[in-house]
Design a protein around this motif. Structure first.
Motif, PDB file in Angstrom:
ATOM      1  N   TRP A 267       0.833  -1.218   0.000  1.00  2.30           N
ATOM      2  CA  TRP A 267       0.000   0.000   0.000  1.00  2.30           C
ATOM      3  C   TRP A 267       0.861   1.258   0.000  1.00  2.30           C
ATOM      4  O   TRP A 267       0.623   2.190  -0.776  1.00  2.30           O
ATOM      5  N   LEU A 268       1.879   1.286   0.849  1.00  2.00           N
ATOM      6  CA  LEU A 268       2.741   2.471   0.924  1.00  2.00           C
ATOM      7  C   LEU A 268       3.456   2.704  -0.400  1.00  2.00           C
ATOM      8  O   LEU A 268       3.581   3.844  -0.864  1.00  2.00           O
ATOM      9  N   SER A 269       3.927   1.633  -1.034  1.00  2.00           N
ATOM     10  CA  SER A 269       4.616   1.775  -2.319  1.00  2.00           C
ATOM     11  C   SER A 269       3.685   2.352  -3.385  1.00  2.00           C
ATOM     12  O   SER A 269       4.058   3.260  -4.135  1.00  2.00           O
ATOM     13  N   VAL A 271       0.981   4.112  -2.854  1.00  2.00           N
ATOM     14  CA  VAL A 271       0.651   5.486  -2.478  1.00  2.00           C
ATOM     15  C   VAL A 271       1.740   6.441  -2.952  1.00  2.00           C
ATOM     16  O   VAL A 271       1.458   7.511  -3.513  1.00  2.00           O
ATOM     17  N   LEU A 272       3.002   6.057  -2.752  1.00  2.00           N
ATOM     18  CA  LEU A 272       4.112   6.922  -3.165  1.00  2.00           C
ATOM     19  C   LEU A 272       4.140   7.093  -4.684  1.00  2.00           C
ATOM     20  O   LEU A 272       4.360   8.201  -5.196  1.00  2.00           O
ATOM     21  N   VAL A 273       3.907   6.005  -5.404  1.00  2.00           N
ATOM     22  CA  VAL A 273       3.948   6.077  -6.865  1.00  2.00           C
ATOM     23  C   VAL A 273       2.768   6.892  -7.401  1.00  2.00           C
ATOM     24  O   VAL A 273       2.940   7.836  -8.183  1.00  2.00           O
ATOM     25  N   ILE A 274       1.565   6.530  -6.983  1.00  2.00           N
ATOM     26  CA  ILE A 274       0.367   7.189  -7.515  1.00  2.00           C
ATOM     27  C   ILE A 274       0.299   8.642  -7.061  1.00  2.00           C
ATOM     28  O   ILE A 274       0.048   9.552  -7.861  1.00  2.00           O
ATOM     29  N   GLY A 275       0.530   8.875  -5.764  1.00  2.00           N
ATOM     30  CA  GLY A 275       0.511  10.241  -5.265  1.00  2.00           C
ATOM     31  C   GLY A 275       1.614  11.085  -5.870  1.00  2.00           C
ATOM     32  O   GLY A 275       1.399  12.257  -6.213  1.00  2.00           O
ATOM     33  N   GLY A 276       2.806  10.496  -6.024  1.00  2.00           N
ATOM     34  CA  GLY A 276       3.929  11.243  -6.611  1.00  2.00           C
ATOM     35  C   GLY A 276       3.669  11.644  -8.045  1.00  2.00           C
ATOM     36  O   GLY A 276       3.923  12.788  -8.451  1.00  2.00           O
ATOM     37  N   ILE A 277       3.148  10.706  -8.852  1.00  2.00           N
ATOM     38  CA  ILE A 277       2.851  11.023 -10.247  1.00  2.00           C
ATOM     39  C   ILE A 277       1.772  12.102 -10.337  1.00  2.00           C
ATOM     40  O   ILE A 277       1.860  13.039 -11.145  1.00  2.00           O
ATOM     41  N   ALA A 304      -7.446   9.062  -3.554  1.00  2.00           N
ATOM     42  CA  ALA A 304      -6.801   7.784  -3.875  1.00  2.00           C
ATOM     43  C   ALA A 304      -5.906   7.290  -2.744  1.00  2.00           C
ATOM     44  O   ALA A 304      -5.928   6.102  -2.405  1.00  2.00           O
ATOM     45  N   VAL A 305      -5.104   8.179  -2.147  1.00  2.00           N
ATOM     46  CA  VAL A 305      -4.056   7.722  -1.222  1.00  2.00           C
ATOM     47  C   VAL A 305      -4.498   7.713   0.239  1.00  2.00           C
ATOM     48  O   VAL A 305      -3.818   7.121   1.075  1.00  2.00           O
ATOM     49  N   SER A 306      -5.609   8.352   0.563  1.00  2.00           N
ATOM     50  CA  SER A 306      -6.080   8.328   1.947  1.00  2.00           C
ATOM     51  C   SER A 306      -6.516   6.911   2.319  1.00  2.00           C
ATOM     52  O   SER A 306      -7.075   6.184   1.493  1.00  2.00           O
ATOM     53  N   PRO A 307      -6.280   6.481   3.562  1.00  2.00           N
ATOM     54  CA  PRO A 307      -6.770   5.153   3.955  1.00  2.00           C
ATOM     55  C   PRO A 307      -8.286   5.032   3.868  1.00  2.00           C
ATOM     56  O   PRO A 307      -8.813   3.947   3.640  1.00  2.00           O
ATOM     57  N   VAL A 308      -8.977   6.158   4.044  1.00  2.00           N
ATOM     58  CA  VAL A 308     -10.433   6.145   4.060  1.00  2.00           C
ATOM     59  C   VAL A 308     -10.964   7.202   3.095  1.00  2.00           C
ATOM     60  O   VAL A 308     -10.659   8.380   3.242  1.00  2.00           O
TER      61      VAL A 308
END
Length: 541
Positions: A267-269, A271-277, A304-308
């Motif tokens: 999940w963290l990976s 999040v970093l990829v999708i949020g970063g792009i 997208a990146v929020s847990p909820v």
């Protein structure tokens, strides 16, 4: 005297927005009346939690120990309680009516901001703004804000105004900080400001966030300690994160059934990829003079990146759909229309009856989270910026071919996917406390009836189908069967089905699942050897 074509067109342009605003008013009134006519226990249920928590706090009770009658706790930072504090002085009925009016006003304000970006031409702008308002109010996220009495729409408005540079330059960023102090997700805008070299905006946002937090700590010191030392990390307080209402990436991974040991890293990976792009694309849009597109894309990244990300959080993708519809090129406009359909309608409920595979079912039920992730990775990218800036239009035929090819490929991909058991968020195994419900236990209603029903086989069961789920209820032979397990799909983790001694010496079971087309029910002896397995629509195998 003859009226010129130009004068007639001008009159139409003036009349059409007025007519659409009347439609907006009608939708707002009808929606509000429907909300107020709901049973008291589910009428503006989130607002009821705020109201109860504030009155509990006024009475001297701990804020984060409050639990409303519907089971909901207060989940926001202490500063949010300060902002909401005046509502505890009003009668709840007055508060509900006023909240609905303010929510409709906030939706209209958001539509004015985004509609102006969709139609820079001042002649078309009133029409586009009014149409945007109607579409936004009809969308599921706006209706969810009305139904639950949520603060999400106000948080979106604050972040959008700052992100679009609509606030005076000397104050820009403050609204993002205030919004983040009420609900943490707008903090992503601070990273966006830094990447877009809006350093002063980032500084003001952080300063406002910290000052609001300090204000909360000064007035509510005990609550601040409780929240910032652990409560804000306990995301499970807000409900079952694997339920379909949570359309974040986190919720989708839970429904897929990712192994618990690998879940956090995966999940963290992502999040970093999708949020970063998404943030890099937002910076590109900001540099190209598209602040509205940039702000909306950052907002979509928070979803997208929020847990909820419940439905009422998802106003941002609706705004993205508006911007896509207003862009150049067939592909983008069709994508915008498709995204708008996804955000207005619940495809999981509408198309559940025609989902012949778990893959298609997963596509329908997770269409919003998949759309938001796709938007973060692809939408409003460099191609869109260059096309808008140059004023070029995509060739219509080639555009339609691209759209059709992508749509067919996407549906075909999901159609052949036998997704793991975790992709069935509907699954639930029933316990002894549920045995009196005839919807859950329907094959037999007496000791004699169950003995006759289960005679002659290690497992005997019945299946009943409902609109969005299938229920299985049966009897096992306790002399043969010691354990019962169910897999929603090949490769999925097996789920243990409780064997309940409803009548002396007789074991019953009951569970529900969204789709049994790939299900496998297996009975085991005490030594672990399988007795029988049932597959292919749960017929004997």
């Amino acid at each position: 005297m003859a009226t010129s074509h130009t004068e007639t067109s001008t009159v139409r342009i003036r009349v059409a927005p007025a007519a659409l605003w009347i439609v907006y008013g009608v939708v707002a009134v009808v929606s509000s009346v429907l909300v107020l006519r709901r049973p008291a226990w589910e009428r503006l249920s989130d607002l009821h939690i705020y109201y109860g928590a504030i009155r509990h706090l006024h009475a001297g009770g701990p804020l984060y120990e409050f639990v409303a009658e519907n089971g909901g706790p207060f989940t926001y930072p202490p500063f949010a309680a300060l902002v909401l504090s005046p509502i505890g002085l009003l009668p709840e009925g007055t508060l509900q009516l006023g909240w609905l009016v303010l929510t409709c006003a906030a939706v209209a304000a958001i539509a004015v901001a985004v509609g102006s970006a969709v139609a820079p031409d001042r002649h078309r702008r009133p029409l586009v703004v009014a149409a945007t308002a109607v579409a936004l109010l009809l969308s599921a996220p706006a209706q969810s804000n009305l139904r639950f009495g949520q603060v999400s729409v106000f948080v979106v408005l604050l972040a959008l105004v700052d992100g679009m540079r609509l606030t005076p330059a000397r104050y820009r960023g403050i609204l993002v900080g205030v919004a983040a102090a009420i609900k943490l997700t707008p903090l992503l805008f601070v990273l966006y400001f830094l990447l877009a070299r809006r350093f002063r905006d980032a500084g003001r946002a952080l300063a406002a966030f910290l000052l609001c937090g300090l204000a909360g700590a000064a007035v509510l010191p005990a609550e601040s300690v409780t929240f910032w030392t652990g409560t804000f990390l306990n995301t499970s307080r807000v409900g079952n994160l694997a339920s379909l209402g949570n359309q974040s990436l986190h919720g989708m991974l839970l429904r897929i059934g990712v192994d618990g040991a690998t879940f956090p890293l995966l999940w963290l990976s992502l999040v970093l990829v999708i949020g970063g792009i998404a943030l890099l694309r937002a910076r590109q849009l900001e540099c190209a003079g598209q602040p509205a597109h940039a702000a909306v894309l950052v907002g979509c990244a928070t979803v997208a990146v929020s847990p909820v990300s419940w439905t009422h959080h998802q106003i941002w993708p609706v705004l993205a759909a508006m911007l896509l519809v207003g862009a150049y090129g067939v592909a983008r406009r069709v994508a915008g229309a498709a995204l708008l359909v996804v955000m207005v309608l619940s495809l999981g409920a509408l198309l559940g009856a025609v989902s012949t595979t778990q893959g298609l079912q997963f596509l329908f039920e997770n269409s919003r989270s998949l759309a938001v992730v796709t938007l973060c990775l692809v939408g409003f990218g460099g191609v869109t910026v260059a096309t808008v800036a140059a004023g070029r239009r995509t060739d219509t035929v080639r555009g339609w071919l691209r759209v059709a090819t992508a749509a067919v490929a996407g549906v075909a991909f999901f159609a052949v996917q036998p997704l793991p058991a975790g992709a069935d968020p509907t699954f639930k195994a029933y316990a002894m406390s549920d045995v009196h419900n005839p919807r859950y236990f329907f094959v037999c209603r007496s000791a004699a009836g169950c003995a006759a029903f289960g005679a002659g086989a290690p497992v005997t069961f019945g299946v009943t189908a409902e609109k969005t789920k299938v229920r299985v209820n049966g009897v096992v032979d306790p002399a043969v069967v010691a354990r019962l397990e169910y897999q929603s799909a090949p490769g999925g983790a097996a789920r243990t089905i409780p064997l309940l001694e409803v009548y002396p010496g007789q074991l019953l079971f009951s569970f529900r699942s969204a789709n049994l087309s790939h299900g496998r029910l297996t009975a085991y002896r005490a030594d672990g050897t399988p007795v029988a397995a049932y597959t292919e629509e749960l017929t004997a195998g």
